[in-house]
Scaffold this motif. Sequence first.
Motif, PDB file in Angstrom:
ATOM      1  N   ASP A   1     -20.039  33.432 -55.203  1.00  0.00           N
ATOM      2  CA  ASP A   1     -18.475  32.826 -56.593  1.00  0.00           C
ATOM      3  C   ASP A   1     -17.764  33.756 -57.442  1.00  0.00           C
ATOM      4  O   ASP A   1     -16.620  34.510 -57.733  1.00  0.00           O
TER       5      ASP A   1
ATOM      6  N   GLY B   1     -11.758  41.445 -51.716  1.00  0.00           N
ATOM      7  CA  GLY B   1     -13.367  41.319 -52.356  1.00  0.00           C
ATOM      8  C   GLY B   1     -14.055  40.885 -52.085  1.00  0.00           C
ATOM      9  O   GLY B   1     -14.741  39.863 -51.428  1.00  0.00           O
TER      10      GLY B   1
ATOM     11  N   LYS C   1     -15.718  35.821 -55.119  1.00  0.00           N
ATOM     12  CA  LYS C   1     -14.315  35.285 -55.050  1.00  0.00           C
ATOM     13  C   LYS C   1     -13.449  36.188 -56.772  1.00  0.00           C
ATOM     14  O   LYS C   1     -12.317  36.552 -56.480  1.00  0.00           O
ATOM     15  N   ASN C   2     -14.338  36.307 -57.646  1.00  0.00           N
ATOM     16  CA  ASN C   2     -13.723  36.747 -58.338  1.00  0.00           C
ATOM     17  C   ASN C   2     -14.602  37.562 -59.286  1.00  0.00           C
ATOM     18  O   ASN C   2     -15.965  37.499 -59.264  1.00  0.00           O
TER      19      ASN C   2
ATOM     20  N   ASN D   1      -7.972  39.054 -58.572  1.00  0.00           N
ATOM     21  CA  ASN D   1      -9.391  38.542 -58.744  1.00  0.00           C
ATOM     22  C   ASN D   1      -9.962  39.258 -59.951  1.00  0.00           C
ATOM     23  O   ASN D   1     -11.549  39.179 -59.994  1.00  0.00           O
TER      24      ASN D   1
END
Length: 344
Positions: free
Chosen positions: A5, A174, A182-183, A302
């Motif tokens: 994540d 990503g 994700k981030n 992101n």
Amino acid sequence: MKHTDYIIVGDGYAALFFAHQLLKHNKSFVLFSEGKKSASQVSAGIINPVVLKKFTTFWKAQEQINFLKDTLSEIESYTGKNYLIDSPIHRIFHDGNEQNLWVKKSKTEELSSFLDENFDHLEVVKNNFNTGKVNQSARLKVSAFFSDLLDFLEKKELLVKEKFNYEKLDAPGGSYKDIGFKNIIFCEGMGVKENPFFSDIAVIPNKGHHIKVKLSEAIPKDITIKKKHFLFPTDNGLHFYGGTYDREQLHHQIDESAVAQLVNGLSEIYPHDFEVKEVNFGFRPTVKDRRPIIGRHESFKNLYVFNGLGARGILNGCYFSRSLYQFIEEGTPLHDEVSSDRFK
């Protein structure tokens, strides 16, 4: 390819308190730590709701103190240790005028819960006009906090001990090397100036020195003494004294003028022999309006930055880690006072 994540870049207060938010909410992540001692890791660990020059407080001070206590209890649940030291600050008054100002401020709604009305006189140090106690002030066990949390992350295989390479980052796709994410949260302190995505954020380096000294006469163990700087005992029988603030001498060596400033400051309040055993320095990332800088990259949605914690790294890092988490995961707007958008 491994998927996660979050990627966190950094290993100071911002990074570790944000990592705690992710652990608390069962989010997957890896944290990149270069392994150098950050400004956070050599900080005094002072938790203080009062600006001790003017006897004022600051935005959300009580909320930040309360949230920190709750957060440290949550962290204790997985490290098994309590990192809060109940060691209230005793501010040495320069003169009678400061005493009077303290009394006046202690009766205001804003400061009554922080400024103790009763004065104390300390043994061993010079305090001709006595001292005022800051209620709800404390210290963090800094070295244990960082070593335990980083060990915990390493055992969980959440720690990557290497310098983050910006050239290997594919933000639109990503991915970073063999990690899909994700981030990414960049919590790099002054290292952000090397970050091509956020190098323009308005952080200003502020160099701080402190010394570790051996005192010939012991001071009370359960308090933190403050006049020009902070004085308190450390675990290894030495005492911490510091820190300085310097925006001019920004080279990566010890400044003898800063050491002299500290030795003179300690000599003013401590009339016995002492020996300097160690000198440390770090670069605090400060901001003109004394608020953190939190936000999302304009082009790559992101990528996020969490920086500018300044001299209140523990309180700012802890409290605003939740704000950043809620901004990303729940769409809760950031406070205008801390959003990076305020500089546009």
